[in-house]
Design a protein around this motif. Structure first.
Motif, mmCIF file in Angstrom:
data_model
loop_
_atom_site.group_PDB
_atom_site.id
_atom_site.type_symbol
_atom_site.label_atom_id
_atom_site.label_comp_id
_atom_site.label_asym_id
_atom_site.label_seq_id
_atom_site.Cartn_x
_atom_site.Cartn_y
_atom_site.Cartn_z
ATOM 1 N N PRO A 121 -12.444 -29.999 0.456
ATOM 2 C CA PRO A 121 -11.301 -30.188 -0.455
ATOM 3 C C PRO A 121 -11.680 -30.584 -1.878
ATOM 4 O O PRO A 121 -10.841 -30.509 -2.782
ATOM 5 N N ASP A 122 -12.924 -31.007 -2.096
ATOM 6 C CA ASP A 122 -13.328 -31.436 -3.438
ATOM 7 C C ASP A 122 -13.640 -30.255 -4.365
ATOM 8 O O ASP A 122 -13.869 -30.461 -5.563
ATOM 9 N N VAL A 123 -13.652 -29.050 -3.800
ATOM 10 C CA VAL A 123 -13.949 -27.849 -4.576
ATOM 11 C C VAL A 123 -12.635 -27.174 -4.982
ATOM 12 O O VAL A 123 -11.687 -27.129 -4.206
ATOM 13 N N GLN A 124 -12.594 -26.634 -6.203
ATOM 14 C CA GLN A 124 -11.410 -25.894 -6.667
ATOM 15 C C GLN A 124 -11.590 -24.423 -6.332
ATOM 16 O O GLN A 124 -12.596 -23.812 -6.673
ATOM 17 N N TYR A 125 -10.586 -23.850 -5.659
ATOM 18 C CA TYR A 125 -10.655 -22.448 -5.230
ATOM 19 C C TYR A 125 -9.646 -21.603 -5.994
ATOM 20 O O TYR A 125 -8.484 -21.980 -6.148
ATOM 21 N N ASN A 126 -10.102 -20.434 -6.435
ATOM 22 C CA ASN A 126 -9.253 -19.520 -7.192
ATOM 23 C C ASN A 126 -9.382 -18.121 -6.604
ATOM 24 O O ASN A 126 -10.496 -17.623 -6.434
ATOM 25 N N ILE A 127 -8.248 -17.494 -6.292
ATOM 26 C CA ILE A 127 -8.249 -16.100 -5.864
ATOM 27 C C ILE A 127 -8.168 -15.226 -7.110
ATOM 28 O O ILE A 127 -7.384 -15.498 -8.017
ATOM 29 N N THR A 128 -8.972 -14.192 -7.166
ATOM 30 C CA THR A 128 -9.020 -13.327 -8.342
ATOM 31 C C THR A 128 -7.638 -12.855 -8.772
ATOM 32 O O THR A 128 -6.797 -12.485 -7.950
ATOM 33 N N LEU A 129 -7.422 -12.862 -10.071
ATOM 34 C CA LEU A 129 -6.195 -12.339 -10.656
ATOM 35 C C LEU A 129 -6.437 -11.005 -11.358
ATOM 36 O O LEU A 129 -5.492 -10.312 -11.716
ATOM 37 N N ARG A 130 -7.702 -10.659 -11.548
ATOM 38 C CA ARG A 130 -8.041 -9.452 -12.315
ATOM 39 C C ARG A 130 -8.426 -8.259 -11.440
ATOM 40 O O ARG A 130 -8.327 -7.115 -11.872
ATOM 41 N N GLU A 131 -8.879 -8.533 -10.240
ATOM 42 C CA GLU A 131 -9.306 -7.439 -9.371
ATOM 43 C C GLU A 131 -8.106 -6.600 -8.935
ATOM 44 O O GLU A 131 -7.087 -7.140 -8.519
ATOM 45 N N LYS A 132 -8.245 -5.307 -9.027
ATOM 46 C CA LYS A 132 -7.195 -4.378 -8.626
ATOM 47 C C LYS A 132 -7.762 -3.351 -7.631
ATOM 48 O O LYS A 132 -8.959 -3.122 -7.584
ATOM 49 N N ALA A 133 -6.862 -2.766 -6.858
ATOM 50 C CA ALA A 133 -7.283 -1.704 -5.961
ATOM 51 C C ALA A 133 -7.904 -0.571 -6.781
ATOM 52 O O ALA A 133 -7.306 -0.130 -7.769
ATOM 53 N N PRO A 134 -9.090 -0.089 -6.420
ATOM 54 C CA PRO A 134 -9.729 0.960 -7.217
ATOM 55 C C PRO A 134 -9.019 2.302 -7.139
ATOM 56 O O PRO A 134 -9.162 3.131 -8.034
ATOM 57 N N LEU A 135 -8.222 2.509 -6.082
ATOM 58 C CA LEU A 135 -7.497 3.764 -5.918
ATOM 59 C C LEU A 135 -6.024 3.521 -6.208
ATOM 60 O O LEU A 135 -5.355 2.736 -5.528
ATOM 61 N N GLN A 136 -5.513 4.150 -7.251
ATOM 62 C CA GLN A 136 -4.122 3.978 -7.666
ATOM 63 C C GLN A 136 -3.312 5.233 -7.324
ATOM 64 O O GLN A 136 -3.851 6.320 -7.212
ATOM 65 N N PHE A 137 -1.994 5.028 -7.173
ATOM 66 C CA PHE A 137 -1.090 6.130 -6.884
ATOM 67 C C PHE A 137 -0.038 6.230 -7.989
ATOM 68 O O PHE A 137 0.469 5.229 -8.460
ATOM 69 N N SER A 138 0.281 7.471 -8.396
ATOM 70 C CA SER A 138 1.259 7.663 -9.463
ATOM 71 C C SER A 138 2.676 7.554 -8.915
ATOM 72 O O SER A 138 2.893 7.611 -7.723
ATOM 73 N N SER A 181 0.833 -1.196 0.000
ATOM 74 C CA SER A 181 0.000 0.000 0.000
ATOM 75 C C SER A 181 0.869 1.247 0.000
ATOM 76 O O SER A 181 2.101 1.173 0.062
ATOM 77 N N HIS A 182 0.217 2.406 -0.055
ATOM 78 C CA HIS A 182 0.917 3.688 -0.080
ATOM 79 C C HIS A 182 0.271 4.625 0.935
ATOM 80 O O HIS A 182 -0.043 5.765 0.644
ATOM 81 N N GLY A 183 0.072 4.120 2.136
ATOM 82 C CA GLY A 183 -0.646 4.874 3.149
ATOM 83 C C GLY A 183 0.213 5.866 3.902
ATOM 84 O O GLY A 183 1.437 5.908 3.751
#
Length: 254
Positions: A237-254, A155-157
């Motif tokens: 354990p029989d379910v396949q779990y995936n963490i999002t790869l496309r979601e990004k923080a909505p607030l970006q810093f330059s 983060s950039h807090g």
């Protein structure tokens, strides 16, 4: 796994009874089938994560924030409020939310934050059990702690107070924790880490002489996704779990 059984697993991790009164948690969109084989985990149900769930062939999108906080009178694909829900409905994908109940739950958002900072003797800071407080293994300067939080959370807090202040006891509350300053101070915190706070709450932190470290709403909550995935893998354990790869923080810093 059957949908009902999977929902029971989520209930064991983040019991509905722990959710605050204003919240909307649980199965918010029912999938058009009952067999759950693939799940996508994200912080928010948006057009981006809904499309990712579609492309993944997921049966269920699990998010921290609910798609619906207030009643809606219509659902439209072009609507910024309901467009993600429309996409999920079109493709028969469900949406499950675990919000303040996951904040308060053992092993949830705030326990994950406390663990990330390696806090010791961790306890809740409020009657709702939302935030946590604990002790650092070794005291450090406020400026060093803020830098460490930013590094750990990517983060950039910023922070309030004198950077030379020595901190031993830290309160944490992922997301929007500016309203819990009183609880953090009453718990004996030397500093308080949260995602965001309103201007008047930041001023209140100054008046209380309670250093406030702000590292972003998204950044302080996204950390729970990995621990949630790991716990679900143990329970179902029989379910396949995936963490999002496309979601990004909505607030970006330059």
């Amino acid at each position: 796994m059957e949908l009902k059984a999977f929902c029971a697993c989520m209930e064991s991790i983040a019991p509905r009874a722990l959710a605050l009164d204003f919240d909307n948690v649980g199965l918010l969109i029912e999938p058009d089938h009952t067999e759950i084989r693939k799940v996508l985990l994200a912080l928010d149900c948006t057009a981006v994560t809904a499309q990712e769930a579609i492309d993944l062939g997921a049966d269920l999108l699990i998010t921290h924030h609910p798609q619906f906080f207030h009643g809606v009178k219509s659902i439209g694909f072009s609507s910024p409020v309901t467009g993600a829900a429309a996409l999920l409905l079109r493709h028969g994908i469900g949406h499950f939310a675990a919000h303040t109940n996951l904040d308060a739950a053992e092993g949830g958002v705030n326990d994950t934050l406390a663990s990330l900072l390696d806090l010791q003797d961790v306890t809740p800071i409020s009657p709702e059990n939302i935030g946590r407080v604990g002790t650092l293994k070794s005291p450090m300067k406020l400026s060093q702690l803020a830098a460490r939080c930013n590094q750990l959370l990517d983060s950039h807090g910023g922070y309030t107070g004198n950077g030379e202040t020595l901190v031993s006891r830290v309160a944490v509350l992922g997301g929007s924790g500016g309203g819990d300053l009183e609880y953090a101070q009453a718990a004996g915190a030397d500093a308080y880490l949260t995602g965001e706070a309103k201007h008047n709450q930041i001023l209140e932190a100054w008046e209380r002489e309670l250093p406030l470290i702000l590292c972003g709403h998204y950044e302080t909550e996204r950390v729970v996704l990995k621990s949630l995935r790991d716990r679900l893998q143990m329970l179902a354990p029989d379910v396949q779990y995936n963490i999002t790869l496309r979601e990004k923080a909505p607030l970006q810093f330059s």
